[in-house]
Scaffold this active site. Structure first.
Site, PDB file in Angstrom:
ATOM      1  N   GLU A  45     -20.410 -10.169 -67.315  1.00 29.22           N
ATOM      2  CA  GLU A  45     -21.104  -9.803 -66.184  1.00 29.22           C
ATOM      3  C   GLU A  45     -21.388  -8.129 -66.360  1.00 29.22           C
ATOM      4  O   GLU A  45     -20.249  -7.610 -66.550  1.00 29.22           O
ATOM      5  CB  GLU A  45     -20.209  -9.839 -64.747  1.00 29.22           C
ATOM      6  CG  GLU A  45     -21.043  -9.808 -63.464  1.00 29.22           C
ATOM      7  CD  GLU A  45     -20.180  -9.432 -62.289  1.00 29.22           C
ATOM      8  OE1 GLU A  45     -20.615  -9.416 -61.306  1.00 29.22           O
ATOM      9  OE2 GLU A  45     -18.923  -8.739 -62.564  1.00 29.22           O
ATOM     10  N   ASP A  94     -12.656 -17.405 -65.163  1.00 28.75           N
ATOM     11  CA  ASP A  94     -13.097 -15.965 -64.767  1.00 28.75           C
ATOM     12  C   ASP A  94     -11.911 -15.209 -65.526  1.00 28.75           C
ATOM     13  O   ASP A  94     -10.766 -15.086 -65.032  1.00 28.75           O
ATOM     14  CB  ASP A  94     -13.119 -15.673 -63.366  1.00 28.75           C
ATOM     15  CG  ASP A  94     -14.379 -15.005 -63.120  1.00 28.75           C
ATOM     16  OD1 ASP A  94     -14.366 -13.927 -63.463  1.00 28.75           O
ATOM     17  OD2 ASP A  94     -15.075 -15.246 -62.090  1.00 28.75           O
ATOM     18  N   ASP A 143     -11.153 -29.094 -49.903  1.00 28.21           N
ATOM     19  CA  ASP A 143      -9.838 -28.899 -49.475  1.00 28.21           C
ATOM     20  C   ASP A 143      -9.245 -30.343 -49.859  1.00 28.21           C
ATOM     21  O   ASP A 143      -9.694 -31.201 -48.955  1.00 28.21           O
ATOM     22  CB  ASP A 143      -9.541 -28.391 -48.135  1.00 28.21           C
ATOM     23  CG  ASP A 143      -8.292 -28.175 -47.579  1.00 28.21           C
ATOM     24  OD1 ASP A 143      -7.368 -28.441 -48.566  1.00 28.21           O
ATOM     25  OD2 ASP A 143      -8.222 -28.315 -46.533  1.00 28.21           O
ATOM     26  N   ASP A 157     -15.640 -10.526 -65.990  1.00 24.03           N
ATOM     27  CA  ASP A 157     -15.816  -9.898 -64.456  1.00 24.03           C
ATOM     28  C   ASP A 157     -16.089  -8.475 -65.101  1.00 24.03           C
ATOM     29  O   ASP A 157     -15.302  -7.765 -65.649  1.00 24.03           O
ATOM     30  CB  ASP A 157     -14.808  -9.731 -63.658  1.00 24.03           C
ATOM     31  CG  ASP A 157     -14.954  -9.676 -62.382  1.00 24.03           C
ATOM     32  OD1 ASP A 157     -15.891 -10.063 -61.686  1.00 24.03           O
ATOM     33  OD2 ASP A 157     -14.272  -8.695 -61.918  1.00 24.03           O
ATOM     34  N   ASP A 169      -9.225 -26.575 -53.050  1.00 27.06           N
ATOM     35  CA  ASP A 169      -8.415 -26.376 -53.857  1.00 27.06           C
ATOM     36  C   ASP A 169      -8.530 -27.431 -55.316  1.00 27.06           C
ATOM     37  O   ASP A 169      -9.634 -27.916 -55.164  1.00 27.06           O
ATOM     38  CB  ASP A 169      -6.942 -26.902 -53.351  1.00 27.06           C
ATOM     39  CG  ASP A 169      -6.806 -28.095 -52.614  1.00 27.06           C
ATOM     40  OD1 ASP A 169      -7.459 -29.059 -53.154  1.00 27.06           O
ATOM     41  OD2 ASP A 169      -6.372 -28.292 -51.324  1.00 27.06           O
ATOM     42  N   HIS A 182     -21.541 -16.300 -56.368  1.00 33.16           N
ATOM     43  CA  HIS A 182     -20.559 -16.087 -55.225  1.00 33.16           C
ATOM     44  C   HIS A 182     -21.014 -14.728 -54.549  1.00 33.16           C
ATOM     45  O   HIS A 182     -20.202 -14.012 -53.828  1.00 33.16           O
ATOM     46  CB  HIS A 182     -19.233 -16.193 -55.356  1.00 33.16           C
ATOM     47  CG  HIS A 182     -18.755 -15.218 -56.594  1.00 33.16           C
ATOM     48  ND1 HIS A 182     -19.225 -15.160 -57.704  1.00 33.16           N
ATOM     49  CD2 HIS A 182     -18.068 -14.202 -56.630  1.00 33.16           C
ATOM     50  CE1 HIS A 182     -18.731 -14.462 -58.625  1.00 33.16           C
ATOM     51  NE2 HIS A 182     -18.027 -13.756 -57.931  1.00 33.16           N
ATOM     52  N   ASP A 183     -21.618 -13.690 -55.197  1.00 31.00           N
ATOM     53  CA  ASP A 183     -21.898 -12.493 -55.000  1.00 31.00           C
ATOM     54  C   ASP A 183     -23.301 -12.069 -54.268  1.00 31.00           C
ATOM     55  O   ASP A 183     -23.833 -10.869 -54.206  1.00 31.00           O
ATOM     56  CB  ASP A 183     -21.794 -11.434 -56.383  1.00 31.00           C
ATOM     57  CG  ASP A 183     -20.468 -11.330 -56.612  1.00 31.00           C
ATOM     58  OD1 ASP A 183     -19.600 -11.376 -56.061  1.00 31.00           O
ATOM     59  OD2 ASP A 183     -20.263 -11.288 -57.945  1.00 31.00           O
ATOM     60  N   ASP A 240      -5.103 -27.731 -45.532  1.00 28.34           N
ATOM     61  CA  ASP A 240      -4.883 -26.296 -45.050  1.00 28.34           C
ATOM     62  C   ASP A 240      -5.896 -25.396 -44.833  1.00 28.34           C
ATOM     63  O   ASP A 240      -5.925 -24.288 -44.419  1.00 28.34           O
ATOM     64  CB  ASP A 240      -3.732 -25.526 -46.033  1.00 28.34           C
ATOM     65  CG  ASP A 240      -4.557 -25.322 -47.184  1.00 28.34           C
ATOM     66  OD1 ASP A 240      -5.616 -25.845 -47.640  1.00 28.34           O
ATOM     67  OD2 ASP A 240      -3.913 -24.735 -48.276  1.00 28.34           O
TER      68      ASP A 240
HETATM   69  C1  GLC Z   1     -17.471  -9.067 -59.685  1.00 28.45           C
HETATM   70  C2  GLC Z   1     -17.305 -10.508 -59.277  1.00 28.45           C
HETATM   71  C3  GLC Z   1     -17.060  -9.947 -57.550  1.00 28.45           C
HETATM   72  C4  GLC Z   1     -16.220  -8.903 -57.416  1.00 28.45           C
HETATM   73  C5  GLC Z   1     -16.069  -7.780 -58.252  1.00 28.45           C
HETATM   74  C6  GLC Z   1     -14.757  -7.164 -58.508  1.00 28.45           C
HETATM   75  O1  GLC Z   1     -18.578  -8.344 -59.535  1.00 28.45           O
HETATM   76  O2  GLC Z   1     -18.340 -11.166 -59.248  1.00 28.45           O
HETATM   77  O3  GLC Z   1     -17.022 -11.044 -56.776  1.00 28.45           O
HETATM   78  O4  GLC Z   1     -16.051  -8.574 -56.067  1.00 28.45           O
HETATM   79  O5  GLC Z   1     -16.521  -8.022 -59.806  1.00 28.45           O
HETATM   80  O6  GLC Z   1     -13.946  -7.851 -59.268  1.00 28.45           O
END
Ligand code: GLC
Length: 560
Positions: free
Chosen positions: A254, A99, A22, A200, A30, A326-327, A26
């Site tokens: 993905e 993304d 950040d 995605d 960012d 991140h998943d 805030d």
């Molecule tokens: C993908 C993303 C995930 C998101 C999902 C819906 O799996 O990596 O973070 O929640 O798609 O968009």
């Protein structure tokens, strides 16, 4: 446009922007925060950055619910900040990919707002259905994040499909106008200088036209066989390829539940639709069906998954290598050991960074961040986590339910990046949007920066070695000691070089002997976690010991 396939030599770094850095106090990460850290990112010897979504979004799924595909969220600093970061990255020799989230939009996207009012040309931008005659839902599909996959819209008096959260409405990709929009979005970013996309849940974009009922395969996925790898998927991806071919860019798809064989349908052949697929099997070393059923970590299982993908894609496709994003929860907490955090972090790093393919490092992985365990479900923010808590093990004691969350929540990967030991880990001067892992005084970038034995410097060295050793790009892959439950040993071999990677996954001493044809004393130990002692052409491992040997020779099979 002549393609250079630059990504085959690249190491990627993933930024989940909300939690990276950040700059304005805030509490939310960012782009100017990223800008400040570009030299740090470059110092990891990475060649490209993948940004999780930066678009304006109401954040029902933290950016994966897009409100405007051609802008950057004000929360992240807007377009001006993005262009600064893009230029700054390019100046440092790093590419940037976005993304591309086009399976669904936010229900606050203007297209959806117009569609619910049946305003042309948006009426058929989404998948709308009337209730069945008896007033029930159009079919029995589940949403992955929130109950059933249908939400009734009072304004349009119809249901819309949402495979994820209620606020993530699925686009109707069968509508050629929607596909044109996707192409427009692609051109917009590529013309600006962006170098490609991570796409995605791209294998979900084509749904079976009749939307038939699904059957139970795993929780939250009834219907998946009718929307995953749907009837027109390849055709649509080929349409997008026509645009992509005009740029020297990369595409990473993905693909939940994808097998290596299926992946080749996308990335194999003369004119592949995509360049790489994100496999999920490598995330199943301690679970099955993504993460619905857990079991103790099995190195044997993981090794065989790795070997299978290496063998299956050899000469036919290109692997995408990762341990975190991140998943998924943090990898040391899953496949390694929090007790031997640094050691197991090194072993994990060497296990994947020298395989064939393009590796990616997720923010915080390089310093060995671990899972967070928040006391109560009310402290979590993520739509999937909250849904999982309420839908699974609902009749079990609270403690058991929380244990499952601690084990499986993806929010463990979303705690703020730990930069130093000052308040809030140096992530923000304000109040962070989410909890900082309390272990930050010990685990942070500053503490590891100048320590030659730190995990951070191990990652740096490994990434650098990758780029200087052609055998990592071209060499064959062979696994040794396939039945060992404690060691992962593999070789990369080309005409002139051999690499022998030895990774222990055990705190206990394990006797390692070099495979036939190897004389460790003749090798150069180019990366190691502990010592360099060799006895009887082998050594007894220290906890999670890692060694990478390089052999220069002229023997070996002809290069493929
Ligand atoms: C993908 C993303 C995930 C998101 C999902 C819906 O799996 O990596 O973070 O929640 O798609 O968009």
């Amino acid at each position: 446009m002549e393609r250079t396939y630059w990504y085959k030599d690249a190491v990627f770094y993933q930024i989940w922007p909300r939690s990276f850095k950040d700059s304005d106090g805030d509490g939310v990460g960012d782009l100017m925060g990223v800008y400040e850290k570009l030299d740090y990112i470059k110092s990891l010897h990475v060649d490209a950055i993948w940004f999780s979504p930066l678009y304006p979004s109401p954040n029902a799924d933290y950016g994966y619910d897009v409100m405007d595909y051609m802008d950057i969220s004000g929360e992240y600093g807007g377009m001006e900040a993005f262009k600064k970061v893009l230029d700054g990255a390019h100046q440092r020799g790093m590419r940037v990919i976005m993304d591309l989230v086009v399976n669904h939009t936010s229900d606050e996207h203007p297209w959806f707002q117009a569609s619910r009012r049946r305003e042309e040309p948006y009426t058929d931008y989404y998948i709308w259905r009337k209730p069945k005659r008896d007033g029930t839902l159009p079919n029995n599909w589940d949403s992955m994040f929130e109950g059933k996959a249908w939400q009734y819209d009072e304004e349009r008096k119809e249901y819309y499909l949402h495979l994820f959260a209620i606020k993530q409405a699925d686009l109707n990709m069968d509508n050629p106008r929607v596909r044109d929009e996707v192409k427009k979005i692609m051109r917009f970013w590529l013309d600006m200088g962006v170098d490609g996309f991570r796409e995605d849940v791209i294998t979900f974009i084509s749904k079976d036209k009749d939307l038939p009922n699904g059957f139970f395969l795993m929780p939250a996925a009834k219907g998946i066989t009718h929307y995953s790898n749907g009837p027109h998927l390849h055709e649509y991806l080929m349409e997008f390829r026509d645009v992509l071919d005009q740029y020297d860019c990369v595409t990473i798809g993905e693909a939940p539940l994808v097998t290596a064989r299926r992946a080749l349908q996308f990335i194999g052949g003369k004119r592949p639709e995509l360049d790489m697929m994100i496999p999920f099997q490598c995330m199943e070393g301690d679970c099955i069906l993504i993460d619905y059923v857990h079991h103790p970590f099995s190195l044997l299982k993981l090794k065989h998954i790795w070997r299978h993908w290496q063998d299956a894609l050899r000469g036919r496709g290109w692997n995408f290598l990762y341990l975190e994003n991140h998943d998924h929860p943090r990898i040391i907490s899953r496949y390694g050991s929090e007790k031997y955090r640094v050691e197991s972090g090194k072993s994990l790093a060497a296990s994947y960074l020298f395989q064939q393919g393009t590796p990616i490092i997720y923010q915080g992985q390089e310093i060995g961040m671990t899972n967070i365990r928040l006391k109560s479900i009310d402290m979590y923010e993520d739509v999937q986590t909250i849904n999982n808590y309420h839908s699974f093990r609902a009749n079990q004691p609270e403690q058991k339910r929380m244990e499952r969350i601690w084990q499986a929540t993806r929010e463990s990967a979303r705690t703020p990046m730990q930069w130093d030991d000052s308040e809030n880990a140096g992530f923000t001067e304000g109040k962070p949007w989410f909890y900082v892992n309390p272990n930050y005084p010990e685990i942070n970038v500053a503490a590891q920066e100048d320590d030659p034995e730190s995990l951070l410097n191990f990652y740096r060295r490994a990434a650098e070695l990758r780029s200087t050793l052609p055998v990592v790009r071209y060499g064959t892959f062979k696994m040794y000691y396939p039945l060992s439950r404690k060691l992962f040993v593999y070789e990369r071999r080309s005409k002139a070089q051999r690499l022998l990677v030895i990774c222990s996954y055990s705190p206990d001493p394990v006797k390692f002997r070099a495979p036939r044809g190897y004389d460790l004393k003749k090798g150069q130990l180019i990366l190691r976690s502990h010592g360099d002692k060799v006895e009887n052409n082998g050594f007894v491992t220290r906890p999670y010991e890692t060694r990478v040997y390089l052999f220069q020779d002229r023997r070996g099979p002809v290069e493929v």
